[in-house]
Design a protein around this motif. Structure first.
Motif, short mmCIF file in Angstrom:
data_model
loop_
_atom_site.label_atom_id
_atom_site.label_comp_id
_atom_site.label_asym_id
_atom_site.label_seq_id
_atom_site.Cartn_x
_atom_site.Cartn_y
_atom_site.Cartn_z
N ASP A 1 0.83 -1.19 0.00
CA ASP A 1 0.00 0.00 0.00
C ASP A 1 0.87 1.25 0.00
OD1 ASP A 1 -2.87 1.07 0.48
OD2 ASP A 1 -1.64 2.13 1.94
N ASP A 2 0.50 2.23 -0.83
CA ASP A 2 1.30 3.46 -0.94
C ASP A 2 1.34 4.22 0.37
OD1 ASP A 2 1.83 2.91 -3.57
OD2 ASP A 2 0.19 4.14 -4.35
N ALA A 3 0.20 4.28 1.07
CA ALA A 3 0.16 5.03 2.33
C ALA A 3 1.06 4.38 3.37
CB ALA A 3 -1.28 5.09 2.86
N ASP A 4 1.10 3.05 3.38
CA ASP A 4 1.98 2.36 4.33
C ASP A 4 3.44 2.59 3.99
OD1 ASP A 4 0.00 1.26 5.96
OD2 ASP A 4 -0.30 -0.45 4.63
N ARG A 5 3.77 2.58 2.68
CA ARG A 5 5.16 2.84 2.30
C ARG A 5 5.60 4.24 2.70
NH1 ARG A 5 3.74 0.08 -2.49
NH2 ARG A 5 3.48 2.05 -3.61
N ILE A 6 4.71 5.22 2.50
CA ILE A 6 5.04 6.59 2.86
C ILE A 6 5.24 6.72 4.37
CG2 ILE A 6 4.11 8.94 2.96
CD1 ILE A 6 2.71 8.34 0.28
N ALA A 7 4.36 6.06 5.16
CA ALA A 7 4.46 6.14 6.61
C ALA A 7 5.74 5.47 7.12
CB ALA A 7 3.24 5.50 7.25
N VAL A 8 6.09 4.30 6.53
CA VAL A 8 7.29 3.59 6.96
C VAL A 8 8.52 4.42 6.62
CG1 VAL A 8 8.72 1.57 6.54
CG2 VAL A 8 6.26 1.30 6.87
N ARG A 9 8.53 4.98 5.40
CA ARG A 9 9.68 5.81 4.99
C ARG A 9 9.82 7.02 5.93
NH1 ARG A 9 8.09 6.86 0.35
NH2 ARG A 9 9.04 5.07 -0.70
N ALA A 10 8.70 7.63 6.30
CA ALA A 10 8.76 8.81 7.19
C ALA A 10 9.32 8.43 8.55
CB ALA A 10 7.36 9.42 7.33
N MET A 11 8.97 7.26 9.07
CA MET A 11 9.48 6.84 10.37
C MET A 11 10.99 6.65 10.33
SD MET A 11 6.50 4.10 11.37
CE MET A 11 7.34 3.54 12.83
N PHE A 12 11.50 5.96 9.29
CA PHE A 12 12.94 5.73 9.22
C PHE A 12 13.70 7.02 8.88
CE2 PHE A 12 11.74 1.26 9.04
CZ PHE A 12 12.74 0.69 9.81
N GLU A 13 13.10 7.91 8.11
CA GLU A 13 13.75 9.18 7.84
C GLU A 13 13.89 10.00 9.12
OE1 GLU A 13 11.42 10.98 4.83
OE2 GLU A 13 12.53 10.05 3.17
N LEU A 14 12.83 9.97 9.96
CA LEU A 14 12.91 10.69 11.24
C LEU A 14 14.01 10.11 12.11
CD1 LEU A 14 11.83 12.71 13.31
CD2 LEU A 14 10.13 10.99 13.98
N MET A 15 14.11 8.79 12.21
CA MET A 15 15.16 8.18 13.01
C MET A 15 16.54 8.50 12.47
SD MET A 15 13.58 4.46 14.14
CE MET A 15 12.76 4.02 12.61
N ARG A 16 16.66 8.48 11.14
CA ARG A 16 17.97 8.81 10.55
C ARG A 16 18.35 10.25 10.85
NH1 ARG A 16 18.02 10.13 4.32
NH2 ARG A 16 16.72 11.73 5.29
#
Length: 659
Positions: A597-612
């Motif tokens: 799902d596109d929304a899930d991919r965007i949310a997962v990417r946002a979480m890892f970008e914040l951690m990075r």
């Protein structure tokens, strides 16, 4: 303090080493049942937890020792911690191995040995990262014991298991276990810096100062009481010394002279005098006369006191009777109000005459005025005067009674002294010479004891005691002001506000619900609260797993940002297990590592970008370790992946299982 490596030791000497980069984002990605979640349990075990909760199966069957290599500072200081697997049938152990060194490396299996227990392990690791001696004291009335915050409490802020990171009710690690929630409330203020580092020492000083103050208060009180009665005691002792022949038959009233003569009486040769000598008889008769006079005076005082008490009792009863009669006449309502001025006598008489021409009961006209109403009016006026006189006399009675009490107490004290002297002479007449010698020794002992107290009643010595008491009071007040609970609450609130601002910033980047509102960390309830226009919304009332995971991530990143920037004594790493679980609904997603799902991919990417981004901002002082299904195609994500466990690769090597 950051994690450099985890090492698993097989019983035959083989090792499985997992290396991590300090000051960076570290990702362990893979499929389910590959051992990712066990890493958090191993890390906690190597931080001093007694229980080893690794899953039953390949890990517990093949690993003999669990070890962790820690980086303590940027200058190369390291700590190596190894824990043996608990004995068969047991879930916990306190045995451990701890070594410190520069550029330390894990030793081989044959060099492992236990040299410390888990409690000392937590204490020594905590001291190395700056956890000072401290004492967390429960509030007044609490039944809990005081305890010291250690690295085990700090680790609760660094770990988030799979079941916790997506929970709407549990914000911190192990918060649902008995006693852990209260331990978090007690220790988080210390780790945030809201509690002074030397608070434990100052609290101990305050306790000692209060004990010293109580002791000095007792000494000053006893000294002041002795100062009030010492002259009477010295006089009685002087007469007692005369009765046993230790001092000459002279009259002394000055305190200094009495003390000087009594000091000499302790070593003086007794004055030999016949028990039937005229001087002894005269002294005895004088003491008896004095005693009888005192008794007579006391009897007169007590008679006066009894008379006053009887008069007060009779006056009270008479006053009650007058008040009842006064209330009866006033309540009838048959007479006019008696509050007018007494000076206008003619107007009163004319008004009374006019009113008395009517019957007070039925109101009908009467040819002749009824004299009863006038008599009742006069009676009521007389009663008012008598009641006033009684009320006015009561303060004088009380003062007179108090004066008699004071006089009676003084006479009793003098009578006790005179009676004691008479009894001493009578006892001296009855005893033998040997008994007289014993009486002299007893009197000398009393002289020693009394003179030792007499030194405290000296004006100079008493003033020195009072000065010491004032200094002790000032010390207690100063320490109490430094340990003011209101000031500590303000310090804690200030720090939580700073953390709350970062939570809101991170929540906005993750596009969480209520991220536009003020968000705060509620330490009393150990949850995140969004202050909405309709009232506070705790995490338990914010819907969807995405928001629960997001607020967990935002809260812990904000908390560690504050701890890192303020150089607080908390390990500089955050370990998360399956933070993206809400975005991997299917097994296919778990296997690929990329949500469909596109929304899930965007949310997962946002979480890892914040951690990075947070890891980059705080580098090299802060490290993030994530064990997750996610395996994104971005280059920066692949650079952060340390281990990729797919297609049969797992934490435990296959050849360990074969053997």
């Amino acid at each position: 303090m950051q994690l450099l490596a985890l090492i698993l030791y097989n019983a035959d000497g083989r090792t499985r080493r997992l290396d991590f980069h300090p000051g960076a984002l570290n990702i362990v990605t893979g499929e389910s049942e590959t051992g990712k979640s066990a890493l958090l349990t191993i890390v906690e075990f190597c931080l001093g937890r007694d229980a080893n909760l690794v899953p039953v199966g390949p890990i517990s069957d093949t690993v003999a020792w669990f070890a962790a290599l820690w980086q303590l500072d940027s200058s190369g200081g390291r700590a190596f911690v190894a824990r043996p697997r608990p004995a068969k049938g047991k879930l916990s152990t306190t045995a451990a191995m701890l070594e410190f060194g520069t550029n330390l490396e894990p030793p081989p299996l044959e060099s492992l040995h236990t040299n410390i227990d888990s409690r000392q392990l937590r204490q020594q690791l905590g001291r190395r990262i700056g956890i000072e001696e401290n004492l967390v004291e429960p509030g007044p009335g609490s039944l809990r014991y005081a305890f010291e915050a250690n690295i085990g409490h700090a680790a609760l802020l660094c770990l988030q298991s799979q079941s916790e990171v997506a929970s709407q009710t549990v914000l911190f690690h192990r918060m649902g276990e008995d006693g852990i929630d209260q331990a978090l409330r007690d220790t988080i203020p210390y780790f945030l810096g809201a509690v002074a580092p030397d608070q434990a020492r100052k609290r101990a000083q305050l306790r000692d100062a209060k004990r010293s103050l109580a002791r000095l208060e007792g000494e000053v009180e006893r000294a002041e009481q002795s100062a009030q009665t010492i002259d009477v005691e010295l006089g009685a002792l002087f007469r007692e010394a005369q009765s046993v022949g230790l001092v000459e038959d002279v009259q002394l009233t000055n305190r200094a002279e009495l003390i000087r003569v009594l000091q000499g009486a302790r070593t003086a040769t007794p004055v030999e005098e016949s028990l039937d000598s005229p001087a002894d008889q005269d002294r005895y008769r004088a003491l008896e006369t004095s005693r009888d006079q005192l008794r007579s005076q006391l009897r007169l005082v007590m008679d006066d006191r009894a008379l006053l008490l009887n008069e007060a009792r009779a006056t009270t009863e008479f006053g009650v009777a007058l008040a009842k009669q006064q209330s009866r006449l006033t309540v009838l309502g048959l007479l006019p109000d008696q509050t007018q001025a007494a000076g206008d006598e003619d107007a009163r008489e004319s008004e009374a005459a006019a009113e008395n021409s009517e019957c007070p009961a039925c109101g009908s006209h009467m040819d002749e005025p009824d004299p009863t109403a006038e008599a009742l009016r006069r009676s009521l006026a007389d009663l008012n005067v008598e009641v006033g006189n009684i009320a006015g006399a009561r303060p004088g009675h009380r003062q007179a009674l108090a004066d008699l009490e004071t006089r009676a107490e003084s006479l009793r004290e003098e009578l006790r002294v005179a009676q004691a002297a008479v009894q001493d002479i009578e006892r001296g007449r009855r005893v033998s010479e040997q008994t007289q010698a014993d009486s002299r020794d007893f009197t000398r002992g009393r002289i020693d004891a009394t003179l030792s107290r007499a030194t405290l009643t000296d004006d100079v010595a008493l003033e020195v005691l009072r000065q010491r008491l004032r200094q002790a009071q000032e010390t207690v007040e100063a320490l109490a002001a430094e340990l003011d609970d209101d000031s500590n609450r303000e310090e804690l609130t200030s720090r939580l506000v700073v953390v709350g601002r970062d939570i809101r910033t991170y929540a906005s980047q993750l596009q969480l619900e209520h991220s536009a509102e003020d968000v705060r960390l509620d330490l009393a309830k150990l949850t995140v609260v969004a202050d909405t226009p309709t009232g506070p919304a705790p995490l338990s009332r914010i819907g969807s797993a995405k928001n629960w995971v997001g607020y967990h991530l935002a809260t812990h990143l904000a908390l560690h940002r504050f701890l890192t920037l303020q150089n607080r004594p908390v390990p500089g790493f955050l370990m998360l297990d399956q933070p993206t679980q809400a975005h991997y609904p299917s097994e296919k997603d778990n296997e690929s590592g990329v949500p469909e799902d596109d929304a899930d991919r965007i949310a997962v990417r946002a979480m890892f970008e914040l951690m990075r981004n947070v890891a980059l901002e705080l580098a090299p002082e802060f490290q993030i370790i994530v064990c997750d299904h996610a395996d994104l195609p971005e280059e920066w994500f692949n650079e952060a992946v340390r281990y990729r466990w797919r297609h049969g690769e797992k934490l435990i090597p296959p050849d360990w299982l074969e053997s």
